[in-house]
Design a protein around this motif. Structure first.
Motif, PDB file in Angstrom:
ATOM      1  N   UNK A  55       4.591   1.919  -2.425  1.00  0.00           N
ATOM      2  CA  UNK A  55       2.913   0.233  -1.067  1.00  0.00           C
ATOM      3  C   UNK A  55       2.306  -0.486  -1.980  1.00  0.00           C
ATOM      4  N   UNK A  56       2.665  -0.767  -2.800  1.00  0.00           N
ATOM      5  CA  UNK A  56       2.161  -2.297  -2.881  1.00  0.00           C
ATOM      6  C   UNK A  56       3.016  -3.419  -2.584  1.00  0.00           C
ATOM      7  N   UNK A  57       4.472  -3.611  -2.721  1.00  0.00           N
ATOM      8  CA  UNK A  57       4.665  -4.567  -1.989  1.00  0.00           C
ATOM      9  C   UNK A  57       5.278  -4.324  -0.272  1.00  0.00           C
ATOM     10  N   UNK A  58       5.083  -3.171  -0.289  1.00  0.00           N
ATOM     11  CA  UNK A  58       4.429  -3.194   1.566  1.00  0.00           C
ATOM     12  C   UNK A  58       3.184  -3.759   2.046  1.00  0.00           C
ATOM     13  N   UNK A  59       2.055  -4.132   0.966  1.00  0.00           N
ATOM     14  CA  UNK A  59       1.427  -4.688   1.240  1.00  0.00           C
ATOM     15  C   UNK A  59       1.413  -6.077   1.055  1.00  0.00           C
TER      16      UNK A  59
ATOM     17  N   UNK B  63       3.863   4.105   4.739  1.00  0.00           N
ATOM     18  CA  UNK B  63       3.268   2.830   5.241  1.00  0.00           C
ATOM     19  C   UNK B  63       1.895   3.005   6.108  1.00  0.00           C
ATOM     20  N   UNK B  64       1.889   4.448   6.270  1.00  0.00           N
ATOM     21  CA  UNK B  64       0.821   5.841   7.453  1.00  0.00           C
ATOM     22  C   UNK B  64       0.629   6.469   5.993  1.00  0.00           C
ATOM     23  N   UNK B  65       0.425   6.511   4.657  1.00  0.00           N
ATOM     24  CA  UNK B  65       0.391   7.437   4.017  1.00  0.00           C
ATOM     25  C   UNK B  65      -1.115   8.308   4.142  1.00  0.00           C
ATOM     26  N   UNK B  66      -1.927   7.412   5.197  1.00  0.00           N
ATOM     27  CA  UNK B  66      -3.662   8.172   5.495  1.00  0.00           C
ATOM     28  C   UNK B  66      -3.393   9.055   6.431  1.00  0.00           C
TER      29      UNK B  66
ATOM     30  N   UNK C 291      -4.685   5.441  -2.671  1.00  0.00           N
ATOM     31  CA  UNK C 291      -5.718   4.873  -2.356  1.00  0.00           C
ATOM     32  C   UNK C 291      -6.017   3.473  -4.298  1.00  0.00           C
ATOM     33  N   UNK C 292      -5.828   3.992  -4.708  1.00  0.00           N
ATOM     34  CA  UNK C 292      -5.760   3.845  -5.888  1.00  0.00           C
ATOM     35  C   UNK C 292      -5.267   2.307  -5.984  1.00  0.00           C
ATOM     36  N   UNK C 293      -3.686   2.151  -5.832  1.00  0.00           N
ATOM     37  CA  UNK C 293      -2.972   1.293  -5.479  1.00  0.00           C
ATOM     38  C   UNK C 293      -3.410   0.098  -4.443  1.00  0.00           C
ATOM     39  N   UNK C 294      -3.466   0.633  -3.486  1.00  0.00           N
ATOM     40  CA  UNK C 294      -4.293  -0.229  -2.385  1.00  0.00           C
ATOM     41  C   UNK C 294      -5.892  -0.770  -2.479  1.00  0.00           C
ATOM     42  N   UNK C 295      -6.135  -0.259  -3.441  1.00  0.00           N
ATOM     43  CA  UNK C 295      -7.436  -1.382  -3.672  1.00  0.00           C
ATOM     44  C   UNK C 295      -7.365  -2.171  -4.679  1.00  0.00           C
ATOM     45  N   UNK C 296      -6.104  -2.098  -5.575  1.00  0.00           N
ATOM     46  CA  UNK C 296      -6.171  -2.533  -7.128  1.00  0.00           C
ATOM     47  C   UNK C 296      -5.219  -4.280  -5.944  1.00  0.00           C
ATOM     48  N   UNK C 297      -4.302  -3.925  -5.043  1.00  0.00           N
ATOM     49  CA  UNK C 297      -3.959  -4.763  -5.083  1.00  0.00           C
ATOM     50  C   UNK C 297      -4.848  -5.947  -3.900  1.00  0.00           C
ATOM     51  N   UNK C 298      -5.542  -5.189  -2.818  1.00  0.00           N
ATOM     52  CA  UNK C 298      -5.820  -6.494  -1.974  1.00  0.00           C
ATOM     53  C   UNK C 298      -7.214  -6.457  -2.201  1.00  0.00           C
ATOM     54  N   UNK C 299      -7.785  -5.581  -2.513  1.00  0.00           N
ATOM     55  CA  UNK C 299      -9.624  -6.179  -3.682  1.00  0.00           C
ATOM     56  C   UNK C 299     -10.302  -6.870  -2.994  1.00  0.00           C
ATOM     57  N   UNK C 300     -10.326  -6.063  -1.874  1.00  0.00           N
ATOM     58  CA  UNK C 300     -11.110  -6.526  -0.384  1.00  0.00           C
ATOM     59  C   UNK C 300     -12.608  -7.551  -0.363  1.00  0.00           C
ATOM     60  N   UNK C 301     -12.943  -6.604  -1.575  1.00  0.00           N
ATOM     61  CA  UNK C 301     -14.187  -6.770  -1.861  1.00  0.00           C
ATOM     62  C   UNK C 301     -14.624  -7.029  -3.310  1.00  0.00           C
ATOM     63  N   UNK C 302     -13.087  -7.701  -3.766  1.00  0.00           N
ATOM     64  CA  UNK C 302     -13.240  -7.804  -5.119  1.00  0.00           C
ATOM     65  C   UNK C 302     -13.352  -7.238  -5.966  1.00  0.00           C
ATOM     66  N   UNK C 303     -13.808  -6.107  -6.383  1.00  0.00           N
ATOM     67  CA  UNK C 303     -13.360  -5.118  -7.265  1.00  0.00           C
ATOM     68  C   UNK C 303     -12.970  -3.851  -6.163  1.00  0.00           C
TER      69      UNK C 303
END
Length: 148
Positions: A39-43, A71-74, A89-101
């Motif tokens: 998932x991280x590698x997809x992102x 790719x559409x797990x949700x 969800x944690x993978x996406x949050x740590x990978x993208x860090x959209x809000x900085x956290x």
């Protein structure tokens, strides 16, 4: 395309491999580890890591349905259980860090499914694959390459 280096210091490679191995051991769920790394590698659009971790996931018996729907797990209904969803969800949050956290809700959801030791290993695994993704994408290392 500009020529890019394929060189990677052996010490850097060894350190990242050791970190990833320790994180996977501590997580103690090889299938989930592969899903997280895919998932991280997809992102991150890392074809090299996708190729490697998809092959690894198939080797250990991760279902093709999960791999197809990752790719559409949700939106994938029952293809992923609540524990897998929390990890993704944690993978996406740590990978993208959209809000900085990482949002508290995402962390709390993961903490419902992983004890303190396993969540630390999960975050370490996510961090490690993101490092690998950036090393491979930054140098445009193609899937299946043996020169890296």
């Amino acid at each position: 395309m500009t020529a890019r280096t394929t060189r990677l210091d052996a010490g850097v490679r060894t350190a990242l491999q050791a970190l990833g191995a320790a994180a996977r051991r501590g997580l103690d769920d090889p299938a989930l580890a592969e899903l997280v790394q895919i998932r991280a590698s997809q992102l991150n659009h890392c074809a090299f890591c996708l190729d490697m971790h998809l092959a690894g996931a198939r080797r250990i018996g991760v279902s093709e349905r999960q791999l197809d729907l990752l790719n559409a797990w949700e939106e994938a209904g029952e293809a992923f259980d609540e524990r897998e969803r929390a990890a993704l969800a944690l993978t996406e949050a740590v990978t993208v860090l959209t809000d900085g956290f990482v949002p508290d809700g995402v962390y709390e959801q993961a903490a419902e499914h992983f004890d303190e030791v396993r969540i630390a290993h999960l975050i370490a695994l996510i961090t490690t694959i993101n490092g690998w993704n950036r090393l491979m994408v930054g140098r445009r290392i193609p899937p299946g390459s043996t020169e890296w």
